[in-house]
Design a protein around this motif. Structure first.
Motif, mmCIF file in Angstrom:
data_model
loop_
_atom_site.group_PDB
_atom_site.id
_atom_site.type_symbol
_atom_site.label_atom_id
_atom_site.label_comp_id
_atom_site.label_asym_id
_atom_site.label_seq_id
_atom_site.Cartn_x
_atom_site.Cartn_y
_atom_site.Cartn_z
ATOM 1 N N LYS A 149 0.830 -1.209 0.000
ATOM 2 C CA LYS A 149 0.000 0.000 0.000
ATOM 3 C C LYS A 149 0.863 1.258 0.000
ATOM 4 N N ALA A 150 2.054 1.173 0.603
ATOM 5 C CA ALA A 150 2.964 2.329 0.627
ATOM 6 C C ALA A 150 3.712 2.468 -0.699
ATOM 7 N N GLU A 151 3.478 1.505 -1.620
ATOM 8 C CA GLU A 151 4.090 1.536 -2.954
ATOM 9 C C GLU A 151 5.602 1.701 -2.912
ATOM 10 N N ILE A 152 6.230 0.826 -2.126
ATOM 11 C CA ILE A 152 7.692 0.851 -2.028
ATOM 12 C C ILE A 152 8.315 0.433 -3.363
ATOM 13 N N ALA A 153 9.638 0.660 -3.476
ATOM 14 C CA ALA A 153 10.328 0.421 -4.753
ATOM 15 C C ALA A 153 10.572 -1.058 -5.012
ATOM 16 N N CYS A 154 10.807 -1.841 -3.950
ATOM 17 C CA CYS A 154 11.180 -3.226 -4.199
ATOM 18 C C CYS A 154 11.100 -4.092 -2.941
ATOM 19 N N PHE A 155 10.604 -5.310 -3.122
ATOM 20 C CA PHE A 155 10.683 -6.334 -2.085
ATOM 21 C C PHE A 155 11.916 -7.188 -2.376
ATOM 22 N N ASN A 156 12.844 -7.232 -1.446
ATOM 23 C CA ASN A 156 13.997 -8.110 -1.596
ATOM 24 C C ASN A 156 13.611 -9.478 -1.036
ATOM 25 N N ILE A 157 13.347 -10.408 -1.945
ATOM 26 C CA ILE A 157 12.764 -11.707 -1.582
ATOM 27 C C ILE A 157 13.869 -12.647 -1.113
ATOM 28 N N GLU A 158 13.626 -13.330 0.006
ATOM 29 C CA GLU A 158 14.672 -14.169 0.594
ATOM 30 C C GLU A 158 14.369 -15.664 0.532
ATOM 31 N N SER A 159 13.184 -16.061 0.021
ATOM 32 C CA SER A 159 12.877 -17.492 -0.070
ATOM 33 C C SER A 159 11.726 -17.719 -1.045
ATOM 34 N N GLU A 160 11.569 -18.976 -1.427
ATOM 35 C CA GLU A 160 10.495 -19.349 -2.337
ATOM 36 C C GLU A 160 9.105 -19.088 -1.734
ATOM 37 N N PRO A 161 8.852 -19.523 -0.484
ATOM 38 C CA PRO A 161 7.515 -19.230 0.061
ATOM 39 C C PRO A 161 7.252 -17.734 0.224
ATOM 40 N N GLU A 162 8.302 -16.955 0.436
ATOM 41 C CA GLU A 162 8.081 -15.510 0.538
ATOM 42 C C GLU A 162 7.644 -14.954 -0.819
ATOM 43 N N LEU A 163 8.256 -15.437 -1.897
ATOM 44 C CA LEU A 163 7.857 -14.983 -3.235
ATOM 45 C C LEU A 163 6.377 -15.287 -3.460
ATOM 46 N N GLU A 164 5.967 -16.485 -3.046
ATOM 47 C CA GLU A 164 4.560 -16.861 -3.222
ATOM 48 C C GLU A 164 3.635 -15.996 -2.382
ATOM 49 N N ARG A 165 4.063 -15.711 -1.159
ATOM 50 C CA ARG A 165 3.225 -14.884 -0.290
ATOM 51 C C ARG A 165 3.086 -13.472 -0.854
ATOM 52 N N VAL A 166 4.179 -12.895 -1.307
ATOM 53 C CA VAL A 166 4.124 -11.531 -1.853
ATOM 54 C C VAL A 166 3.227 -11.505 -3.098
ATOM 55 N N ALA A 167 3.360 -12.524 -3.943
ATOM 56 C CA ALA A 167 2.533 -12.588 -5.157
ATOM 57 C C ALA A 167 1.046 -12.679 -4.785
ATOM 58 N N ALA A 168 0.757 -13.512 -3.790
ATOM 59 C CA ALA A 168 -0.648 -13.704 -3.383
ATOM 60 C C ALA A 168 -1.234 -12.418 -2.804
ATOM 61 N N ARG A 169 -0.446 -11.725 -1.981
ATOM 62 C CA ARG A 169 -0.949 -10.479 -1.378
ATOM 63 C C ARG A 169 -1.115 -9.398 -2.450
ATOM 64 N N ALA A 170 -0.203 -9.360 -3.418
ATOM 65 C CA ALA A 170 -0.298 -8.368 -4.500
ATOM 66 C C ALA A 170 -1.612 -8.572 -5.247
ATOM 67 N N GLU A 171 -1.943 -9.833 -5.507
ATOM 68 C CA GLU A 171 -3.177 -10.134 -6.230
ATOM 69 C C GLU A 171 -4.407 -9.739 -5.414
#
Ligand SMILES: *Cc1c(COP(=O)(O)O)cnc(C)c1O
Length: 423
Positions: A121-143
């Motif tokens: 919501k704060a529209e930050i520049a970048c998520f520095n992803i540290e694991s596979e499940p984190e990538l999935e979680r970020v993708a799911a929340r973005a959707e």
């Protein structure tokens, strides 16, 4: 590289000054213990990084966790920094300081759903992803939130940063980042995902690194991936080399920033990549002192036994000596006639581990002021209320002026969370 601490800390007529302010004047005004920071040092440290990377498209993402005081953040912002955060709390601090969040990057291995939503919501520049499940979680929340997420994968280059094991993060046995092979797979997945935008690649191999080689080795490791991805049609916008630039506490040589800049320039070659660094310690460590007063002197009762100077600062104020066996210089504030003697500098907390320094030759008297040097990074941010001690205040010096940037905690502050309960 950065101005040595001595350029902002000087004895003038026997009295220690930070910039143009005598430290006893601050002690008189705000009491002790107190963290005191130099604006000039912070400005110079930022300018020195910039000048080492002249001509390269560099953004300095100040690592908020090193010192997250709102006024320090505002100063870094005024000097053109953006920010690297590791929690939603640090994002909230940036917002509280009135700093735009569109340049913020978000690191850390344990981002919660709540923190991810806040950052989206704060529209930050970048998520520095540290694991596979984190990538999935970020993708799911973005959707769910209907907000695209810009991502970078934190690659663990398996490079030895040659630093203290607690602050080494780039070896494969560390919890941080993902191996290069997995990173490749995650990029392919992110590239194909409707709600993820591949923005960059990052690493951060540790802290207090004195040598450019491991940093440049990591860069080369990342660039191999960048080139592989480019060949697959996945173009990255930025490369983020993390922080970790070492400073001088005792006799370590600080990282040679100019050599770092020159090495990066050479290895990057003609690639069109924006560059990011995430320095924390190198901007603030030597900008700060912890000012404290001697409560009691306990000279050794017999020859060969240790002597103790008990001061009003303790491990709850500055835990680095107890936690990492860190060495901090202890500077006398008033040079006076007392005979010098070898002291262990300890605090009032009921732990043998509660020491600030061992075996320092100093001329001390009861009520003497001492300045514990190089305390600007990982000092106040790790302070606690252990032994029900109120946390110290913080002061920012600028030239001949100083102002309180965080007031001293009170017992009312400490008790509020337990007293304001229903029933
Ligand atoms: C702690 C941290 C930094 C800052 O490290 P310094 O050694 O203070 O420069 C930068 N990036 C990340 C991801 C970190 O965790």
């Amino acid at each position: 590289m950065s101005a040595p601490a001595s350029s902002i800390l000087n004895h003038v007529d026997g009295v220690l000054h930070m910039e143009d302010v005598p430290l006893p004047v601050i002690a008189e005004a705000v009491g002790t213990p107190a963290y005191i920071y130099s604006s000039a040092y912070i400005r110079t440290a930022i300018a020195d990084i910039r000048s080492a990377f002249t001509g390269m498209p560099l953004t300095i993402q100040y690592a908020v966790k090193a010192n997250s005081n709102l006024s320090i953040l505002a100063l870094c912002h005024a000097e053109g920094c953006s920010f690297d955060i590791v929690s939603g709390g640090e994002l909230a601090r940036l917002l509280a300081a009135g700093i735009p969040t569109d340049g913020v990057i978000f690191s850390g291995v344990g981002k919660s759903v709540e923190e991810i939503d806040f950052a989206l919501k704060a529209e930050i520049a970048c998520f520095n992803i540290e694991s596979e499940p984190e990538l999935e979680r970020v993708a799911a929340r973005a959707e769910v939130l209907n907000i695209r997420a810009p991502i970078s994968i934190r690659v663990n280059p398996n490079v030895d940063a040659q630093t203290h094991p607690y602050i080494s993060t780039g070896l494969k046995q560390n919890k941080f980042g993902v191996a290069p092979e997995l990173a490749l797979e995650l990029y392919q997945r992110a590239h194909a995902h409707d709600w993820l935008d591949v923005a960059g690649i990052d690493c951060h191999i540790g802290s207090q690194i004195g040598n450019v080689e491991p940093l440049l080795e990591s860069l080369s490791c990342l660039l191999e991936l960048v080139d592989q991805l480019a060949a697959e049609g996945i173009a990255l916008h930025h490369i983020d080399l993390g922080g970790g630039m070492g400073v001088t506490y005792q006799n370590e040589t600080s990282l040679d920033m100019d050599a770092y800049g020159a090495g990066v320039r050479q290895i990057l070659g003609a690639r069109k990549l924006a560059l990011m660094l995430e320095p924390g310690r190198s901007i603030v460590a030597n900008a700060g002192v912890l000012l404290s007063r001697v409560e009691y002197l306990k000279p050794a009762a017999e020859a060969g036994a240790p002597s103790f100077a008990v001061i009003d600062a303790a491990m709850n104020d500055l835990i680095r000596p107890a936690l990492y066996q860190a060495w901090h210089d202890v500077l006398p504030v008033n040079r006076h006639e007392a005979q010098s003697h070898v002291w262990n500098i300890v605090g009032p907390v009921c732990e043998t581990g509660d020491f600030l320094a061992h075996e320092r030759e100093l001329a001390l008297e009861p009520d003497s002021l001492v300045a514990i040097a190089s305390a600007g990074a990982y000092g106040m941010v790790q302070a606690s209320n252990y032994n029900a001690r109120n946390r110290a205040c913080e002061v920012l010096v600028d030239g001949g002026e100083f102002r309180v940037i965080r007031r001293r905690e009170t017992m009312a502050d400490q008790l509020r969370l337990e007293q304001e309960l229903p029933g």
